[in-house]
Design an enzyme around this catalytic site. Structure first.
Site, PDB file in Angstrom:
ATOM      1  N   ASN A   1       0.856  -1.292   0.027  1.00 50.93           N
ATOM      2  CA  ASN A   1      -0.076   0.192   0.139  1.00 50.93           C
ATOM      3  C   ASN A   1       1.049   1.278  -0.064  1.00 50.93           C
ATOM      4  OD1 ASN A   1      -1.674   1.899   0.573  1.00 50.93           O
ATOM      5  ND2 ASN A   1      -2.715   1.106   2.354  1.00 50.93           N
TER       6      ASN A   1
ATOM      7  N   ARG B   1      -2.319  -1.614  -3.788  1.00 54.46           N
ATOM      8  CA  ARG B   1      -3.721  -0.953  -3.735  1.00 54.46           C
ATOM      9  C   ARG B   1      -3.129   0.466  -4.432  1.00 54.46           C
ATOM     10  NH1 ARG B   1      -4.203   3.758   0.670  1.00 54.46           N
ATOM     11  NH2 ARG B   1      -6.315   4.421   0.024  1.00 54.46           N
TER      12      ARG B   1
ATOM     13  N   HIS C   1     -11.845   4.768  -0.668  1.00 52.15           N
ATOM     14  CA  HIS C   1     -11.988   3.848   0.367  1.00 52.15           C
ATOM     15  C   HIS C   1     -12.666   2.615  -0.027  1.00 52.15           C
ATOM     16  CE1 HIS C   1     -11.224   7.302   3.115  1.00 52.15           C
ATOM     17  NE2 HIS C   1     -10.050   6.780   3.230  1.00 52.15           N
TER      18      HIS C   1
ATOM     19  N   LEU D   1     -13.832   6.426   8.711  1.00 49.76           N
ATOM     20  CA  LEU D   1     -13.252   7.557   9.397  1.00 49.76           C
ATOM     21  C   LEU D   1     -11.768   7.228   9.817  1.00 49.76           C
ATOM     22  CD1 LEU D   1     -16.282   8.598  11.884  1.00 49.76           C
ATOM     23  CD2 LEU D   1     -15.970   9.112   9.416  1.00 49.76           C
TER      24      LEU D   1
ATOM     25  N   ASN E   1      -7.468   9.309   8.742  1.00 51.32           N
ATOM     26  CA  ASN E   1      -6.896  10.686   8.284  1.00 51.32           C
ATOM     27  C   ASN E   1      -7.753  11.258   7.189  1.00 51.32           C
ATOM     28  OD1 ASN E   1      -5.160  12.684   9.170  1.00 51.32           O
ATOM     29  ND2 ASN E   1      -3.519  11.637   7.755  1.00 51.32           N
ATOM     30  N   GLY E   2      -8.071  10.109   6.094  1.00 48.28           N
ATOM     31  CA  GLY E   2      -8.831  10.698   5.058  1.00 48.28           C
ATOM     32  C   GLY E   2     -10.308   9.748   5.566  1.00 48.28           C
TER      33      GLY E   2
ATOM     34  N   ARG F   1      -7.580  17.564   5.140  1.00 51.11           N
ATOM     35  CA  ARG F   1      -8.551  18.120   3.881  1.00 51.11           C
ATOM     36  C   ARG F   1      -9.676  18.592   4.461  1.00 51.11           C
ATOM     37  NH1 ARG F   1      -8.357  12.405   1.373  1.00 51.11           N
ATOM     38  NH2 ARG F   1      -6.254  11.849   2.517  1.00 51.11           N
TER      39      ARG F   1
ATOM     40  N   ASP G   1      -4.217  15.059  14.193  1.00 51.88           N
ATOM     41  CA  ASP G   1      -4.052  13.625  14.847  1.00 51.88           C
ATOM     42  C   ASP G   1      -5.168  13.544  15.932  1.00 51.88           C
ATOM     43  OD1 ASP G   1      -2.015  11.229  15.130  1.00 51.88           O
ATOM     44  OD2 ASP G   1      -3.384  11.475  16.762  1.00 51.88           O
TER      45      ASP G   1
ATOM     46  N   ARG H   1      -6.286  11.125  17.944  1.00 49.70           N
ATOM     47  CA  ARG H   1      -5.754  10.620  19.302  1.00 49.70           C
ATOM     48  C   ARG H   1      -5.207  11.831  20.050  1.00 49.70           C
ATOM     49  NH1 ARG H   1      -2.846   5.409  19.874  1.00 49.70           N
ATOM     50  NH2 ARG H   1      -2.586   5.419  17.704  1.00 49.70           N
TER      51      ARG H   1
ATOM     52  N   ILE I   1     -10.386   6.510  13.302  1.00 52.56           N
ATOM     53  CA  ILE I   1     -11.260   7.508  14.194  1.00 52.56           C
ATOM     54  C   ILE I   1     -12.658   6.385  14.560  1.00 52.56           C
ATOM     55  CG2 ILE I   1     -12.475   9.620  14.589  1.00 52.56           C
ATOM     56  CD1 ILE I   1     -10.310  10.705  12.405  1.00 52.56           C
ATOM     57  N   GLY I   2     -13.119   5.927  13.709  1.00 54.38           N
ATOM     58  CA  GLY I   2     -14.287   5.212  13.822  1.00 54.38           C
ATOM     59  C   GLY I   2     -14.105   4.342  14.658  1.00 54.38           C
TER      60      GLY I   2
ATOM     61  N   ASN J   1     -11.618   3.805  17.192  1.00 56.55           N
ATOM     62  CA  ASN J   1     -10.944   3.992  18.321  1.00 56.55           C
ATOM     63  C   ASN J   1     -11.438   5.357  19.024  1.00 56.55           C
ATOM     64  OD1 ASN J   1      -8.566   2.104  18.205  1.00 56.55           O
ATOM     65  ND2 ASN J   1      -8.439   3.194  16.436  1.00 56.55           N
TER      66      ASN J   1
ATOM     67  N   GLU K   1      -8.187  -3.579   4.985  1.00 54.62           N
ATOM     68  CA  GLU K   1      -7.913  -3.234   3.473  1.00 54.62           C
ATOM     69  C   GLU K   1      -7.049  -4.144   3.063  1.00 54.62           C
ATOM     70  OE1 GLU K   1      -7.574   0.865   4.748  1.00 54.62           O
ATOM     71  OE2 GLU K   1      -8.743   1.325   3.041  1.00 54.62           O
TER      72      GLU K   1
HETATM   73  P1  ADP Z   1      -5.366   6.686   7.180  1.00 57.19           P
HETATM   74  O1  ADP Z   1      -5.426   5.181   6.880  1.00 57.19           O
HETATM   75  O2  ADP Z   1      -6.301   7.401   6.419  1.00 57.19           O
HETATM   76  O3  ADP Z   1      -3.956   7.237   7.274  1.00 57.19           O
HETATM   77  P2  ADP Z   1      -6.394   5.644   9.770  1.00 57.19           P
HETATM   78  O4  ADP Z   1      -7.501   5.136   9.470  1.00 57.19           O
HETATM   79  O5  ADP Z   1      -5.023   5.022  10.198  1.00 57.19           O
HETATM   80  O6  ADP Z   1      -6.117   6.858   8.905  1.00 57.19           O
HETATM   81  O7  ADP Z   1      -6.731   6.806  10.822  1.00 57.19           O
HETATM   82  C1  ADP Z   1      -5.932   7.766  11.584  1.00 57.19           C
HETATM   83  C2  ADP Z   1      -6.782   8.525  12.730  1.00 57.19           C
HETATM   84  O8  ADP Z   1      -7.334   7.693  13.599  1.00 57.19           O
HETATM   85  C3  ADP Z   1      -5.674   9.633  13.332  1.00 57.19           C
HETATM   86  O9  ADP Z   1      -6.459  10.841  13.133  1.00 57.19           O
HETATM   87  C4  ADP Z   1      -5.522   9.083  14.609  1.00 57.19           C
HETATM   88  O10 ADP Z   1      -5.363   9.944  15.614  1.00 57.19           O
HETATM   89  C5  ADP Z   1      -6.753   8.101  14.832  1.00 57.19           C
HETATM   90  N1  ADP Z   1      -6.746   7.204  15.794  1.00 57.19           N
HETATM   91  C6  ADP Z   1      -5.985   6.275  15.917  1.00 57.19           C
HETATM   92  N2  ADP Z   1      -6.009   5.700  17.018  1.00 57.19           N
HETATM   93  C7  ADP Z   1      -6.618   6.271  18.000  1.00 57.19           C
HETATM   94  C8  ADP Z   1      -7.139   6.168  19.375  1.00 57.19           C
HETATM   95  N3  ADP Z   1      -6.772   5.137  20.049  1.00 57.19           N
HETATM   96  N4  ADP Z   1      -8.049   7.100  19.793  1.00 57.19           N
HETATM   97  C9  ADP Z   1      -8.127   8.241  18.928  1.00 57.19           C
HETATM   98  N5  ADP Z   1      -8.100   8.340  17.785  1.00 57.19           N
HETATM   99  C10 ADP Z   1      -7.261   7.501  17.271  1.00 57.19           C
END
Ligand code: ADP
Length: 420
Positions: free
Chosen positions: A16, A100, A188, A217, A219-220, A249, A291, A293, A343-344, A346, A399
């Site tokens: 990926n 991917r 996605h 949900l 980063n994208g 974004r 971020d 988190r 995000i979804g 965690n 994925e």
């Molecule tokens: P992408 O694949 O689009 O780069 P991810 O699906 O890995 O993104 O998601 C990244 C997002 O999820 C970031 O904003 C990150 O802070 C958030 N995230 C990951 N783990 C946690 C957590 N334990 N609590 C809150 N947010 C989290």
């Protein structure tokens, strides 16, 4: 090249490649449908100094600082690590490499076996994903050179081929679509396809008999309306900039803002588009971080300032608005609502804010948030609300597994065709 793909086991690598990273997973393919993850990792910070190489082998994590000047050097490092750790004795053990690919445009509507013509055509649609496609091309060419495997491209846009014209057309001059392919493509899709199949298994119903709203949900971020198991509408558009707010974004904005900001600041279209891609979303509003988190930790410890709270609330508002819109699009017949992605899966702060915002809909009236992370070790899903017509769940996406499945299926089908 005869790989005898119906003779198991053998190994398949999933790659990926993003603008500055290459994530990878290696699977033992035990049968047509049974795969075992044996190695995974990430080459990060490609093009910056330092770069980082992380990989997990036999539950042990290895981290190192290094320098990846480009995607070619990162690919070399992945293959070198594979051999040095004796994960394979020879690169010929890699029978399939699944890549991917973010955008297929109108040229690639389904998974495709990679050859020289494919690479040439992929280069032609570079403008549709100028950050991702050049990275894909270098990575694919590097793997084509080094390994004798069958390389297969799996597209994020394929799942959305079923979106009807009414939902994929923009109300702009029709010639933009006819001459230049300006339409909603959606992204996605690999994650959505995985989640739609998974929900069938979880609810023990045929996915094709159900409608749902799926929120990927990360980063994208995007939201998808699924009708009878197929993509019916989605929030991302010609590019992954559209739809809900994201890490950096903007998501949907008034298109006139671009000209207005050009007049006010003198920045050109490319600079303003970069602001919308890289300096907006959570980063733009919090003025601190993209971020979630980090922002959530500040929020929960009472250390968040006004902008941080605003960023969290604005994101939740934008996602919930699309849930409401798609509830209507699906005629109020919604069997499931899924939260997934980093995000979804965690951020209980975000998911709960979204659920509170949609209390006007007849779903998720009595929801229960997970009290801890135990569910992640047991099952790959958590039911937030099950006592209404619409089941609300958090489901972990995968994925890489979906890419692997898709690539194996296509390679086997192709071999059967050749052997006939
Ligand atoms: P992408 O694949 O689009 O780069 P991810 O699906 O890995 O993104 O998601 C990244 C997002 O999820 C970031 O904003 C990150 O802070 C958030 N995230 C990951 N783990 C946690 C957590 N334990 N609590 C809150 N947010 C989290």
């Amino acid at each position: 090249m005869n790989h005898e793909l119906s003779k198991f086991p053998y190994k398949a690598l999933v790659v990926n490649s993003g603008s500055s990273s290459i994530k990878f997973q290696l699977f033992d393919i035990l049968s047509e449908t049974k795969f075992k993850l044996i190695w995974k990792g990430n080459a990060q910070g490609i093009g910056s100094t330092p770069s980082y190489f992380t990989h997990i082998l036999n539950d042990k994590k290895y981290d190192s600082k290094t320098s990846f000047v480009n995607h070619q050097t990162a690919t070399d490092c992945i293959l070198k690590t594979l051999l040095e750790n004796k994960i394979v004795d020879n690169l010929s053990e890699l029978k399939i490499i699944g890549h991917r690919v973010v955008h297929g445009g109108v040229l690639f509507t389904k998974p495709t076996i990679i050859d020289d013509a494919f690479v040439k055509n992929l280069k032609k649609i570079k403008d549709l994903a100028p950050i991702h496609i050049p990275a894909h091309v270098v990575t694919i060419e590097a793997f084509l050179q080094k390994a004798q495997a069958i390389n297969i491209a799996v597209f994020d846009t394929s799942f959305h081929q079923t979106i009807p014209e009414l939902n994929f057309l923009y109300p702009v001059p029709l010639s933009w679509y006819q001459d230049y392919g300006v339409r909603k493509y959606g992204f996605h899709g690999i994650s959505y396809e995985y989640l739609v199949e998974k929900i069938g298994l979880i609810l023990q119903r045929n996915s094709k008999d159900m409608n749902g709203i799926v929120c990927h949900l990360g980063n994208g971020s995007s939201v998808n309306a699924v009708k009878s198991g197929l993509s019916f509408d989605t929030t991302m558009g010609l590019t992954p900039l559209a739809g809900v707010m994201m890490g950096t974004r903007s998501g949907d904005i008034d298109p006139s803002i671009i000209q207005y900001m050009n007049q006010k600041t003198g920045k050109n279209i490319e600079e303003i588009t970069n602001d919308l891609n890289f300096r907006s979303g959570f980063l733009g509003i919090s003025q601190f971080s993209n971020d979630v988190r980090t922002l959530e930790e500040m929020y929960l410890s009472g250390k968040s300032n006004k902008q941080t709270k605003l960023a969290l609330n604005l994101y939740a508002k934008r996602v919930s608005e699309f849930i409401g819109r798609y509830y209507n699009t699906l005629g109020g017949k919604v069997d499931y609502l899924i939260f997934s992605g980093g995000i979804g899966e965690n951020s209980s702060v975000i998911v709960e804010k979204i659920l509170k915002n949609i209390q006007g809909l007849p779903i998720a009236k009595n929801y229960q948030m997970p009290q801890n992370n135990d569910w992640k070790n047991k099952e790959n899903y958590f039911v937030l609300s099950s006592n209404s017509e619409t089941k609300v769940l958090i489901v972990k996406t995968n994925e890489e597994l979906k890419i692997c499945e898709t690539a194996i299926k296509l390679a086997l089908k192709n071999q059967k065709k050749i052997n006939k």
